[in-house]
Design an enzyme around this catalytic site. Structure first.
Site, PDB file in Angstrom:
ATOM      1  N   THR A 116       0.827  -1.209   0.000  1.00 39.70           N
ATOM      2  CA  THR A 116       0.000   0.000   0.000  1.00 39.70           C
ATOM      3  C   THR A 116       0.860   1.257   0.000  1.00 39.70           C
ATOM      4  O   THR A 116       0.538   2.245  -0.676  1.00 39.70           O
ATOM      5  CB  THR A 116      -0.950   0.004   1.205  1.00 39.70           C
ATOM      6  OG1 THR A 116      -1.785  -1.160   1.145  1.00 39.70           O
ATOM      7  CG2 THR A 116      -1.834   1.242   1.215  1.00 39.70           C
ATOM      8  N   CYS A 117       1.937   1.226   0.735  1.00 39.55           N
ATOM      9  CA  CYS A 117       2.838   2.381   0.809  1.00 39.55           C
ATOM     10  C   CYS A 117       3.458   2.678  -0.553  1.00 39.55           C
ATOM     11  O   CYS A 117       3.603   3.840  -0.955  1.00 39.55           O
ATOM     12  CB  CYS A 117       3.931   2.130   1.844  1.00 39.55           C
ATOM     13  SG  CYS A 117       3.304   1.615   3.465  1.00 39.55           S
TER      14      CYS A 117
END
Length: 230
Positions: A116-117
């Site tokens: 996600t990052c």
């Protein structure tokens, strides 16, 4: 006479001819393809390859209220963050240097290179960096509890220039100072204690907006959430 000749020829024909014929028949019966039974069925194997990274579940085992020791109206605590410059030398920058007399956006991720990052949170700020700066933001910095070497490698993998600073809070000093630790020691990927995901809008070092996520969730700490309040 003719009948006698025919019988004589049959009786005196070479035995090898008979054996050869038998052998040919035998081989044909052994190697000739046999039709498949109409009752036979099979299932084709799926050859799909999944190349996209799956989001990691950063939720802790015990549900805890979302809180931090920092809140809107507070002054950000002083802390030193690090990064590698273009020559590969370690450089440091303090929180006050990032925020004094400036409008700054600081956002944190649980870990460099995590799905996600890498796919959403950081790219979102890179994409919206021009809009943020057009609205008066002087500094956009991503903070993670990773060492400076990992942060540099991550920056290069994401092909980031100067749109966003990627800063190392390697020992977690700043993360602890604002009370946003995220203990992932029970997870099998070996993350240990990291930072919760958040975004902060600070003016002259004072927190004006704090978007703190539960664990590593990504619902309210993106670039668009900061743009809405500018």
């Amino acid at each position: 006479m003719a009948a006698s000749l025919t019988i004589s020829r049959l009786l005196t024909a070479p035995r090898s001819l008979s054996l050869s014929s038998t052998t040919t028949t035998t081989k044909a019966s052994l190697f000739s393809p046999k039709p498949f039974s109409s009752k036979f069925s099979y299932f084709p194997l799926s050859l799909k390859h999944h190349t996209h990274l799956k989001p990691l579940n950063f939720s802790t085992t015990a549900a805890k209220p979302i809180s931090a020791t920092i809140s809107v109206g507070d002054k950000l605590p002083e802390s030193t963050l690090s990064y590698l410059d273009a020559a590969g030398d370690v450089q440091t920058v303090t929180v006050s240097e990032l925020t004094k007399s400036k409008k700054a956006v600081l956002f944190a991720v649980p870990g460099a290179f995590t799905p996600t990052c890498s796919q959403k949170h950081v790219p979102g700020f890179v994409e919206k960096s021009a809009e943020l700066k057009a609205k008066g933001v002087d500094t956009i910095a991503c903070i993670s509890v990773n060492d400076a070497f990992v942060m540099k490698a991550w920056k290069e993998s994401l092909k980031i220039e100067d749109e966003v600073l990627l800063l190392s809070d390697g020992n977690g000093d700043f993360t602890r100072a604002i009370g946003v630790e995220l203990d992932l020691s029970d997870k099998p990927v070996g993350l240990g204690v990291r930072s919760r995901r958040y975004s902060i809008l600070a003016e002259d070092g004072v927190v004006k907006v704090l978007n703190l996520e539960e664990g590593g969730a990504f619902t309210s700490s993106g670039a668009d959430d900061i743009l809405k309040v500018l």
